[in-house]
Design a protein around this motif. Structure first.
Motif, PDB file in Angstrom:
ATOM      1  N   MET A   1       0.676  -1.309   0.028  1.00 40.50           N
ATOM      2  CA  MET A   1       0.138  -0.146  -0.005  1.00 40.50           C
ATOM      3  C   MET A   1       0.932   1.152  -0.147  1.00 40.50           C
ATOM      4  N   PRO A   2       0.690   2.306  -0.906  1.00 50.06           N
ATOM      5  CA  PRO A   2       1.592   3.318  -0.983  1.00 50.06           C
ATOM      6  C   PRO A   2       1.095   4.394   0.032  1.00 50.06           C
ATOM      7  N   LYS A   3       2.085   5.210   0.386  1.00 52.39           N
ATOM      8  CA  LYS A   3       1.659   6.391   1.324  1.00 52.39           C
ATOM      9  C   LYS A   3       0.571   7.374   0.840  1.00 52.39           C
ATOM     10  N   LEU A   4      -0.340   7.764   1.687  1.00 48.98           N
ATOM     11  CA  LEU A   4      -1.205   8.530   1.158  1.00 48.98           C
ATOM     12  C   LEU A   4      -1.034   9.909   1.499  1.00 48.98           C
ATOM     13  N   LYS A   5      -1.415  10.812   0.491  1.00 49.94           N
ATOM     14  CA  LYS A   5      -0.981  12.250   0.341  1.00 49.94           C
ATOM     15  C   LYS A   5      -1.973  13.075   1.250  1.00 49.94           C
ATOM     16  N   THR A   6      -1.398  13.856   2.170  1.00 50.94           N
ATOM     17  CA  THR A   6      -2.490  14.765   3.025  1.00 50.94           C
ATOM     18  C   THR A   6      -2.605  16.187   2.029  1.00 50.94           C
ATOM     19  N   LYS A   7      -3.761  16.588   1.952  1.00 47.84           N
ATOM     20  CA  LYS A   7      -4.409  17.710   1.096  1.00 47.84           C
ATOM     21  C   LYS A   7      -3.913  18.891   1.992  1.00 47.84           C
ATOM     22  N   ARG A   8      -3.034  19.522   1.249  1.00 48.22           N
ATOM     23  CA  ARG A   8      -2.240  20.699   2.195  1.00 48.22           C
ATOM     24  C   ARG A   8      -3.182  21.854   2.341  1.00 48.22           C
ATOM     25  N   ALA A   9      -4.272  22.107   1.525  1.00 44.30           N
ATOM     26  CA  ALA A   9      -5.038  23.215   1.914  1.00 44.30           C
ATOM     27  C   ALA A   9      -5.970  22.939   2.929  1.00 44.30           C
ATOM     28  N   ALA A  10      -6.494  21.535   3.390  1.00 43.93           N
ATOM     29  CA  ALA A  10      -6.893  21.396   4.470  1.00 43.93           C
ATOM     30  C   ALA A  10      -6.017  21.165   5.644  1.00 43.93           C
ATOM     31  N   ALA A  11      -4.997  20.843   5.343  1.00 42.71           N
ATOM     32  CA  ALA A  11      -3.697  20.949   6.718  1.00 42.71           C
ATOM     33  C   ALA A  11      -3.556  22.190   7.271  1.00 42.71           C
ATOM     34  N   LYS A  12      -3.699  23.154   6.442  1.00 44.39           N
ATOM     35  CA  LYS A  12      -3.309  24.548   6.870  1.00 44.39           C
ATOM     36  C   LYS A  12      -4.973  25.158   7.674  1.00 44.39           C
ATOM     37  N   VAL A  16      -6.120  19.341  15.241  1.00 42.89           N
ATOM     38  CA  VAL A  16      -6.775  18.309  15.923  1.00 42.89           C
ATOM     39  C   VAL A  16      -6.623  18.480  17.133  1.00 42.89           C
ATOM     40  N   THR A  17      -7.860  18.502  18.146  1.00 42.00           N
ATOM     41  CA  THR A  17      -7.684  18.725  19.563  1.00 42.00           C
ATOM     42  C   THR A  17      -7.232  17.498  20.298  1.00 42.00           C
ATOM     43  N   GLY A  18      -6.832  17.683  21.743  1.00 46.17           N
ATOM     44  CA  GLY A  18      -6.495  16.579  22.649  1.00 46.17           C
ATOM     45  C   GLY A  18      -7.125  15.301  22.356  1.00 46.17           C
ATOM     46  N   GLY A  20      -9.059  14.609  20.084  1.00 44.05           N
ATOM     47  CA  GLY A  20      -9.147  13.882  18.584  1.00 44.05           C
ATOM     48  C   GLY A  20     -10.347  14.412  17.905  1.00 44.05           C
ATOM     49  N   LYS A  21     -10.702  15.505  18.274  1.00 46.34           N
ATOM     50  CA  LYS A  21     -11.705  16.330  17.198  1.00 46.34           C
ATOM     51  C   LYS A  21     -11.072  17.212  16.483  1.00 46.34           C
ATOM     52  N   LEU A  22     -11.552  17.555  15.454  1.00 47.19           N
ATOM     53  CA  LEU A  22     -11.055  18.332  14.452  1.00 47.19           C
ATOM     54  C   LEU A  22     -11.635  20.197  14.785  1.00 47.19           C
ATOM     55  N   LYS A  23     -10.598  21.023  14.991  1.00 45.62           N
ATOM     56  CA  LYS A  23     -10.761  22.058  15.134  1.00 45.62           C
ATOM     57  C   LYS A  23     -10.828  22.986  13.834  1.00 45.62           C
ATOM     58  N   ARG A  24     -11.700  23.952  13.728  1.00 42.26           N
ATOM     59  CA  ARG A  24     -11.637  24.786  12.708  1.00 42.26           C
ATOM     60  C   ARG A  24     -11.928  26.338  13.073  1.00 42.26           C
ATOM     61  N   SER A  25     -11.718  27.374  12.148  1.00 40.53           N
ATOM     62  CA  SER A  25     -12.022  28.631  12.149  1.00 40.53           C
ATOM     63  C   SER A  25     -13.165  28.959  11.697  1.00 40.53           C
ATOM     64  N   LYS A  26     -14.264  29.901  12.014  1.00 43.78           N
ATOM     65  CA  LYS A  26     -15.402  30.216  11.448  1.00 43.78           C
ATOM     66  C   LYS A  26     -15.196  31.058  10.408  1.00 43.78           C
ATOM     67  N   LYS A  60     -10.518  11.356   6.016  1.00 46.37           N
ATOM     68  CA  LYS A  60      -9.840  10.745   4.629  1.00 46.37           C
ATOM     69  C   LYS A  60      -8.967  11.751   3.971  1.00 46.37           C
ATOM     70  N   VAL A  61      -9.102  13.188   3.986  1.00 48.88           N
ATOM     71  CA  VAL A  61      -8.319  14.217   3.480  1.00 48.88           C
ATOM     72  C   VAL A  61      -7.150  14.373   4.215  1.00 48.88           C
ATOM     73  N   LEU A  62      -7.158  14.131   5.571  1.00 44.32           N
ATOM     74  CA  LEU A  62      -5.879  14.442   6.416  1.00 44.32           C
ATOM     75  C   LEU A  62      -5.669  12.978   7.208  1.00 44.32           C
TER      76      LEU A  62
END
Length: 65
Positions: A1-12, A16-18, A20-26, A60-62
């Motif tokens: 199985m090859p490595k998966l690529k992270t979508k850089r736009a989403a990574a920025k 992730v909180t402590g 395991g939830k995903l944190k986003r700005s409004k 999946k994206v991250l």
């Protein structure tokens, strides 16, 4: 199985909180701020969590968060 690529736009944009939830700005804080109330703008500063319906897609994206 090859490595998966992270979508850089989403990574920025998401962290992730402590627990395991995903944190986003409004949204709606970039421009046309004169007609928005001070209280509204203040509440838009705070970060929030990603909705449960979107978490599966975001994981999946991250793959390495």
């Amino acid at each position: 199985m090859p490595k998966l690529k992270t979508k850089r736009a989403a990574a920025k944009r998401f962290k992730v909180t402590g627990t395991g939830k995903l944190k986003r700005s409004k949204a709606y804080r970039r421009h046309i701020l004169t007609k928005k109330t001070t209280k509204n703008k203040r509440n838009l500063r705070k970060a929030t969590t990603v909705d449960a319906s979107n978490v599966k897609t975001m994981k999946k994206v991250l793959p390495y968060l």
